[in-house]
Design a protein around this motif. Structure first.
Motif, mmCIF file in Angstrom:
data_model
loop_
_atom_site.group_PDB
_atom_site.id
_atom_site.type_symbol
_atom_site.label_atom_id
_atom_site.label_comp_id
_atom_site.label_asym_id
_atom_site.label_seq_id
_atom_site.Cartn_x
_atom_site.Cartn_y
_atom_site.Cartn_z
ATOM 1 N N ARG A 37 0.863 -1.175 0.000
ATOM 2 C CA ARG A 37 0.000 0.000 0.000
ATOM 3 C C ARG A 37 0.903 1.229 0.000
ATOM 4 O O ARG A 37 2.063 1.155 0.395
ATOM 5 N N SER A 38 0.342 2.355 -0.435
ATOM 6 C CA SER A 38 1.097 3.597 -0.304
ATOM 7 C C SER A 38 0.997 4.018 1.148
ATOM 8 O O SER A 38 -0.094 4.313 1.636
ATOM 9 N N ARG A 40 1.905 6.530 4.085
ATOM 10 C CA ARG A 40 2.255 7.962 4.189
ATOM 11 C C ARG A 40 2.889 8.333 5.522
ATOM 12 O O ARG A 40 3.429 9.430 5.654
ATOM 13 N N GLN A 92 5.967 16.307 2.284
ATOM 14 C CA GLN A 92 4.941 15.274 2.490
ATOM 15 C C GLN A 92 5.362 14.343 3.629
ATOM 16 O O GLN A 92 6.526 13.937 3.687
ATOM 17 N N ARG A 247 -8.119 0.073 0.319
ATOM 18 C CA ARG A 247 -7.718 0.230 -1.090
ATOM 19 C C ARG A 247 -8.957 0.400 -1.967
ATOM 20 O O ARG A 247 -9.953 -0.304 -1.790
#
Ligand SMILES: Cc1cc2nc3c(=O)[nH]c(=O)nc-3n(C[C@H](O)[C@H](O)[C@H](O)COP(=O)(O)O)c2cc1C
Length: 259
Positions: A37-38, A40, A92, A247
């Motif tokens: 998964r991305s 963060r 970010q 997702r």
């Protein structure tokens, strides 16, 4: 195949080399893809250096156009360089909390040097290299990728290929500098995916980022003119609040076209 219709593309060259396909645990691969998964937000925990090195090695195993490897991987090692890269990634969290950041760059002009390297390797190889392979790097590659100043040679190729294309299928791109950027970026993006899956395989997570200031990034990395910043990849140990939501993928019929 009739002899006169044979080309480097549609004929199988003479060679003795064999490499058996190894068997893979498909369930583990499914788990790898599904669990990427991305991420963060990362924990404040390091990634062992040898793991990063191995992941970079695996990134470089990605398939790449004509094996010309038009990619580069910039890994900021000093705290100051990393701070600058985070800033160029617009601060970010996927960058500011990452244990490591790799900036993946595509190069549109290294192909010449790499083609020469291929020829050298072939000439010094203990394996017999088919003549067609040598001729591919000595003749076809320069024809395919030389575009000339203001893509003038590319324009000439485009016209030639347009007429040739009436009679048989031909590769029509790249014929200008923009298409060289696309050419190199396709390959670099494949390396990015390898890199992200590699980190996942070692238990770490990643976030690809194109939300960055490419001009500042170029300066920080000291990139030459032909270099294109493809994306930065933050990596680290997934924080419990690192994935922002389940997702989402649209229905597969929207994308998979059985023709
Ligand atoms: C080329 C590219 C650029 C992206 N840039 C960013 C980015 O700048 N910041 C970010 O948080 N996510 C970025 N992402 C992550 C995507 O938002 C993410 O892949 C998408 O929402 C799907 O989620 P998943 O990766 O968890 O499956 C990028 C992804 C790709 C492939």
């Amino acid at each position: 195949m009739e002899k006169d219709k044979e080309s480097v593309f549609n004929s199988v060259p003479e060679f003795e080399y064999q490499e058996k396909a190894v068997s893979i645990d498909a369930a583990e691969f499914v788990k790898l893809c599904e669990s990427r998964r991305s991420v963060r937000v990362f924990e404040n925990a390091p990634i062992p250096e040898d793991v990063v090195e191995k992941c970079l090695d695996l990134a470089m195993l990605a398939p790449n156009s004509s094996n010309l490897q038009p990619w580069e991987f910039y890994w900021p090692k000093s705290a100051d360089k990393k701070r600058q890269v985070v800033e160029a990634c617009l601060g970010q969290p996927a960058a500011s909390t990452a244990a490591e950041i790799i900036v993946v760059v595509a190069r549109t002009k290294t192909w010449k040097k790499h083609a020469r390297q291929m020829v050298e390797l072939f000439k010094t190889s203990e394996q017999k290299v088919p003549d067609s392979a040598l001729s591919y790097y000595e003749k076809i590659v320069p024809f395919a990728y030389t575009q000339g100043p203001l893509s003038i040679i590319g324009l000439f190729k485009r016209v030639t290929l347009f007429f040739l294309g009436f009679f048989r299928p031909i590769p029509r791109e790249p014929v200008n500098h923009q298409q060289m950027i696309l050419w190199a970026s396709k390959t670099a993006a494949l390396a990015c995916e390898n890199l992200m899956l590699a980190f996942r395989a070692f238990g770490y997570d990643t976030c690809p980022m194109e939300g960055l200031d490419s001009r500042r990034m170029r300066k920080i990395l000291g990139l030459p003119r032909d270099a294109v910043v493809v994306m930065a990849i933050g990596a680290g140990q997934r924080s419990a609040r690192g994935v922002y939501g389940p997702r989402i993928r649209f229905p597969r019929d929207q994308f998979i076209k059985r023709i």
